[in-house]
Scaffold this motif. Structure first.
Motif, short mmCIF file in Angstrom:
data_model
loop_
_atom_site.label_atom_id
_atom_site.label_comp_id
_atom_site.label_asym_id
_atom_site.label_seq_id
_atom_site.Cartn_x
_atom_site.Cartn_y
_atom_site.Cartn_z
N MET A 168 0.77 -1.18 -0.12
CA MET A 168 -0.06 0.04 0.07
C MET A 168 0.71 1.27 -0.02
N GLU A 169 0.58 2.05 -0.84
CA GLU A 169 1.29 3.35 -0.99
C GLU A 169 0.80 4.40 0.20
N SER A 170 1.77 4.90 0.84
CA SER A 170 1.56 5.90 2.06
C SER A 170 0.93 7.12 1.46
N LYS A 171 -0.12 7.65 2.02
CA LYS A 171 -0.44 9.01 1.64
C LYS A 171 0.44 10.08 2.00
N GLN A 172 0.70 10.90 1.12
CA GLN A 172 1.42 12.17 1.39
C GLN A 172 0.78 13.44 0.90
N LEU A 173 1.04 14.34 1.30
CA LEU A 173 0.32 15.65 0.80
C LEU A 173 1.13 16.00 -0.45
N SER A 175 2.35 18.73 -0.88
CA SER A 175 3.42 19.69 -0.33
C SER A 175 4.85 18.63 -0.15
N GLU A 176 4.49 17.46 0.30
CA GLU A 176 5.50 16.53 0.91
C GLU A 176 6.02 15.56 -0.17
N ILE A 177 5.71 15.87 -1.48
CA ILE A 177 6.15 15.06 -2.64
C ILE A 177 6.84 15.78 -3.50
N ILE A 178 8.05 15.50 -3.79
CA ILE A 178 9.25 16.24 -4.58
C ILE A 178 8.80 16.12 -5.88
N GLN A 179 8.44 17.36 -6.63
CA GLN A 179 7.77 17.00 -7.99
C GLN A 179 9.28 16.44 -8.95
N LYS A 180 8.84 15.95 -10.02
CA LYS A 180 9.72 15.26 -10.91
C LYS A 180 10.81 16.06 -11.24
N ASN A 181 10.68 17.31 -11.71
CA ASN A 181 11.77 18.42 -12.14
C ASN A 181 12.68 18.49 -11.10
N GLU A 182 11.88 18.75 -9.74
CA GLU A 182 12.79 18.91 -8.58
C GLU A 182 13.69 17.65 -8.10
N ALA A 183 13.29 16.75 -8.55
CA ALA A 183 13.98 15.52 -7.98
C ALA A 183 15.10 15.30 -8.79
N ALA A 184 15.37 15.71 -10.00
CA ALA A 184 16.33 15.54 -10.95
C ALA A 184 17.53 16.51 -10.60
N PHE A 185 18.74 15.85 -10.67
CA PHE A 185 19.96 16.54 -10.36
C PHE A 185 20.33 17.07 -11.84
N SER A 186 20.84 18.27 -11.73
CA SER A 186 21.39 18.87 -12.87
C SER A 186 22.71 18.21 -13.12
N GLU A 187 23.49 18.37 -14.38
CA GLU A 187 24.92 17.83 -14.62
C GLU A 187 25.75 18.52 -13.44
N GLN A 188 25.61 19.64 -13.15
CA GLN A 188 26.55 20.19 -12.23
C GLN A 188 26.35 19.80 -10.77
N GLU A 189 25.16 19.67 -10.52
CA GLU A 189 24.74 19.05 -9.14
C GLU A 189 25.38 17.47 -9.03
N ARG A 190 25.22 16.96 -10.15
CA ARG A 190 25.63 15.42 -10.28
C ARG A 190 27.17 15.25 -9.88
N HIS A 191 27.81 16.17 -10.72
CA HIS A 191 29.20 16.38 -10.89
C HIS A 191 29.84 16.61 -9.26
N GLY A 192 29.11 17.42 -8.67
CA GLY A 192 29.39 17.69 -7.25
C GLY A 192 29.23 16.38 -6.34
N PHE A 193 28.26 15.82 -6.52
CA PHE A 193 28.22 14.54 -5.86
C PHE A 193 29.07 13.49 -6.03
N TYR A 194 29.67 13.45 -7.19
CA TYR A 194 30.62 12.39 -7.50
C TYR A 194 32.04 12.84 -7.00
N LYS A 195 32.20 14.16 -7.01
CA LYS A 195 33.31 14.63 -6.81
C LYS A 195 33.56 14.55 -5.31
#
Ligand SMILES: Cc1cc2c(cc1C)N(C[C@H](O)[C@H](O)[C@H](O)COP(=O)(O)O)c1[nH]c(=O)[nH]c(=O)c1N2
Length: 251
Positions: free
Chosen positions: A1-6, A8-28
């Motif tokens: 069963m999927e839990s109910k979240q408001l 405002s508590e769900i990260i929208q698809k575009n916010e969840a994606a990391f930019s190339e630069q952010e990904r680079h920072g993570f791997y760095k």
């Protein structure tokens, strides 16, 4: 069963994606993290920096959201001295456990920075944190210990991103450490860490540079469906892994 979240508590698809630069920072951060033993500077660590690193550690995954960790900030020179003395004893004992031809190399390695680092941190695991029955820990009781290790890794990576070095010291007598830090019976010391600014970060793990051990090729560690399974050596994933062997060095 999927839990109910408001919404405002769900990260929208575009916010969840990391930019190339952010990904680079993570791997760095990840590929430049090092275990630091000998390059600590006496420079003080501002509380806002330490606070961010502790928040990162506290946001580690944990079994059943048990959050079994505590973070003991050790500033007292007396406590550090006591731990360092125990290290010296354990280090002497350890030397004799290695084959004779490896002892000189072992002795030449610096394996702690307890006194040189301005702060030591002990990350612990409270085995009784949320009572006897925990989601995900009903059958594998050690999962709480692994959860605290996840906090250690978060701590280590966040420290690196903040420009600080961390050194894990485990050449210690478990019981002595418990007594020195006055840990209650239900609390296990998971990691004794040295934290501080450093003069430099090495590119490679020190045991690799000292020819103690090389890094194992990743393809030797990946198997399919059951232990070993050498016959899958021609799997496209293995070919891709070999092709990407310089990926970590790109950062
Ligand atoms: C559980 C555990 C325990 C220890 C360590 C690590 C971990 C995960 N490491 C650090 C270890 O030597 C180091 O991580 C590896 O050599 C790889 O190097 P980098 O961490 O990639 O720099 C470590 N290093 C050290 O100098 N003294 C120590 O007692 C320990 N203990």
């Amino acid at each position: 069963m999927e839990s109910k979240q408001l919404d405002s508590e769900i990260i929208q698809k575009n916010e969840a994606a990391f930019s190339e630069q952010e990904r680079h920072g993570f791997y760095k951060t990840l590929f430049n993290r090092r275990d630091v033993r000998g390059q600590f500077l006496p420079k003080q660590i501002p509380d806002d920096v330490l606070s961010r690193i502790l928040y990162a550690a506290h946001h580690a995954p944990s079994v059943g959201f048990m959050q079994p960790w505590n973070f003991m900030v050790i500033r007292s020179p007396e406590i550090k001295q006591k731990v360092q003395q125990d290290f010296a004893l354990a280090h002497q004992e350890a030397e004799l456990m290695f084959e004779e031809e490896k002892r000189d190399t072992y002795k030449s390695l610096k394996l702690e920075g307890i006194l040189e680092s301005p702060i030591n941190i002990c990350i612990t695991c409270d085995r009784e944190r949320t009572g006897p029955t925990v989601i995900g820990r009903t059958h594998m009781k050690e999962m709480d210990l692994y959860s605290s290790v996840c906090a250690v890794q978060n701590f280590w990576l966040a420290a690196r991103a903040e420009g600080l070095g961390v050194g894990w010291v485990s050449i210690l007598h478990h019981q002595t450490l418990r007594e020195t830090l006055k840990l209650p019976a239900n609390v296990v010391p998971i990691a004794y860490l040295c934290l501080g600014y450093v003069s430099k970060f090495f590119k490679k793990p020190e045991p690799e540079t000292a020819n103690w051990l090389p890094r194992t090729p990743l393809e030797e560690l990946v198997s399919f469906d059951s232990w070993g399974s050498d016959e899958h050596g021609d799997d496209p994933l293995i070919a891709q892994i070999k092709k990407d062997k310089n990926f970590p060095r790109a950062f």
